[in-house]
Design an enzyme around this catalytic site. Sequence first.
Site, short mmCIF file in Angstrom:
data_model
loop_
_atom_site.label_atom_id
_atom_site.label_comp_id
_atom_site.label_asym_id
_atom_site.label_seq_id
_atom_site.Cartn_x
_atom_site.Cartn_y
_atom_site.Cartn_z
N LEU A 189 -7.00 -0.26 62.34
CA LEU A 189 -8.04 0.58 62.97
C LEU A 189 -9.36 0.53 62.19
CD1 LEU A 189 -6.04 3.79 64.00
CD2 LEU A 189 -6.69 1.84 65.41
N THR B 87 -5.52 -4.58 53.34
CA THR B 87 -4.37 -3.78 53.75
C THR B 87 -3.08 -4.55 53.50
OG1 THR B 87 -3.49 -2.34 55.47
CG2 THR B 87 -4.51 -4.38 56.24
N LYS C 276 -2.45 -5.80 48.80
CA LYS C 276 -3.18 -4.96 47.85
C LYS C 276 -2.97 -5.38 46.38
CE LYS C 276 -3.58 -1.04 50.96
NZ LYS C 276 -3.56 0.42 51.12
N GLY D 33 8.90 9.73 48.78
CA GLY D 33 8.61 8.31 49.04
C GLY D 33 7.63 7.75 48.03
N ALA D 34 7.66 8.31 46.82
CA ALA D 34 6.68 7.92 45.80
C ALA D 34 6.86 6.47 45.33
CB ALA D 34 6.77 8.87 44.61
N GLY D 35 7.96 5.83 45.69
CA GLY D 35 8.18 4.44 45.29
C GLY D 35 7.47 3.43 46.16
P1 ATR Z 1 4.59 0.60 51.45
O1 ATR Z 1 4.76 -0.04 50.13
O2 ATR Z 1 3.73 -0.13 52.40
O3 ATR Z 1 4.21 2.06 51.34
P2 ATR Z 1 7.40 0.47 51.64
O4 ATR Z 1 7.53 -0.29 50.41
O5 ATR Z 1 8.18 0.04 52.82
O6 ATR Z 1 5.95 0.57 52.21
O7 ATR Z 1 7.72 1.98 51.24
C1 ATR Z 1 8.07 2.87 52.16
C2 ATR Z 1 8.65 4.11 51.50
O8 ATR Z 1 9.47 4.69 52.51
C3 ATR Z 1 9.56 3.85 50.30
O9 ATR Z 1 9.45 4.95 49.44
C4 ATR Z 1 10.95 3.80 50.94
O10 ATR Z 1 12.02 4.16 50.09
P3 ATR Z 1 12.76 3.06 49.18
O11 ATR Z 1 11.83 2.78 48.05
O12 ATR Z 1 14.02 3.68 48.77
O13 ATR Z 1 12.96 1.85 50.06
C5 ATR Z 1 10.78 4.87 51.98
N1 ATR Z 1 11.75 4.75 53.06
C6 ATR Z 1 11.83 3.80 54.01
N2 ATR Z 1 12.85 4.06 54.84
C7 ATR Z 1 13.45 5.19 54.39
C8 ATR Z 1 14.56 5.98 54.82
N3 ATR Z 1 15.27 5.66 55.91
N4 ATR Z 1 14.87 7.09 54.11
C9 ATR Z 1 14.16 7.43 53.03
N5 ATR Z 1 13.09 6.75 52.57
C10 ATR Z 1 12.74 5.64 53.23
#
Ligand code: ATR
Length: 306
Positions: free
Chosen positions: A33, A79, A83, A144-146
């Site tokens: 977008l 994007t 990154k 989802g901090a990872g």
């Molecule tokens: P991006 O890096 O673009 O933000 P990503 O790496 O796919 O996207 O990260 C998405 C986030 O959503 C991660 O924190 C992921 O958790 P994991 O690190 O355990 O994979 C989280 N996520 C995705 N599907 C999930 C689910 N069904 N339940 C809980 N967390 C989820």
Amino acid sequence: MTHYHLDDLSSINTNAPKPARFAVIGNPVAHSLSPQLHQPALDALELNVRYIRVEVPEGRVAEAFEKMHEIGIQGINVTVPHKLEALDACDEVGKGARLMGAVNTIVFEGEKKVGFNTDGPGFVRAIREDFGLDLGDLRIVIIGAGGGAGRAIATQCCLEDCPQLTLANRTVEKLTSMQTLLDPLLHGEKLEGPGDRLSIHSLDDPALQEAIANSELIINTTSVGLKQSDPSPLPSHWIEPHHLVYDTIYNPSCTRLLRDSQAQGARIANGISLLLHQGALSLEYWTNRDAPIDAMRQGLAEAIRA
Ligand code: ATR
């Protein structure tokens, strides 16, 4: 034309009445977008230039920057999934972007490519706009901090020196290196010991419920909620009326998490303000002018309605 490919670029500005001067790169990029956000702003600033999308395959980001510089592009948004690769391709990188491990904005300064991350600072503005509060005054939980967005926001929370930060992720192992990196930011000038202000949890850790009860701001940065049928990443009874709940997802505009939170009496906001303010900050880097925020907001609203 929804987007260009890297190999199309050499001729696009030849005799163009409105040359392309700004761009977003990604893969895929057709859904971005960013043009609907930036073109109205460039028009409002009467710059008579175009903002385009460019699809760039992984491994070709540095080459893309060179080609884009050659045709007169002055600023680039980056994007998914580029990154980190963009960070590596820069000559200089801002402190926030370095800590986040991600660059979403490139400014060309002469021959030099300078990289910034506006997601974190954009989030500060988003929280101020949506809740009237400063990130640095809040006890915060990031679900989802990872992931990429989670990491950027977690880093910004530390740069703002928030009093308490709880990081949660389905895969908790992804958080240990972040804890090592970020913990010193929260302890630099304080006397507390490591771990006092920053803790990490898996999503099924029973201690997460208590951490949430003791926080004010809950942020979802997982991708759970992107599909209409997705569940909430949290049990609804963990949300209380004192909570502010921010979902970085903006489409759908109201996820299950936000619906549940509203039903529990919490205040809610979706990711549209983050999208808006990260873009406004990029534009400010490129033009050294205040972003025409109303034009950007309207462009985004129209794009989402369409
Ligand atoms: P991006 O890096 O673009 O933000 P990503 O790496 O796919 O996207 O990260 C998405 C986030 O959503 C991660 O924190 C992921 O958790 P994991 O690190 O355990 O994979 C989280 N996520 C995705 N599907 C999930 C689910 N069904 N339940 C809980 N967390 C989820």
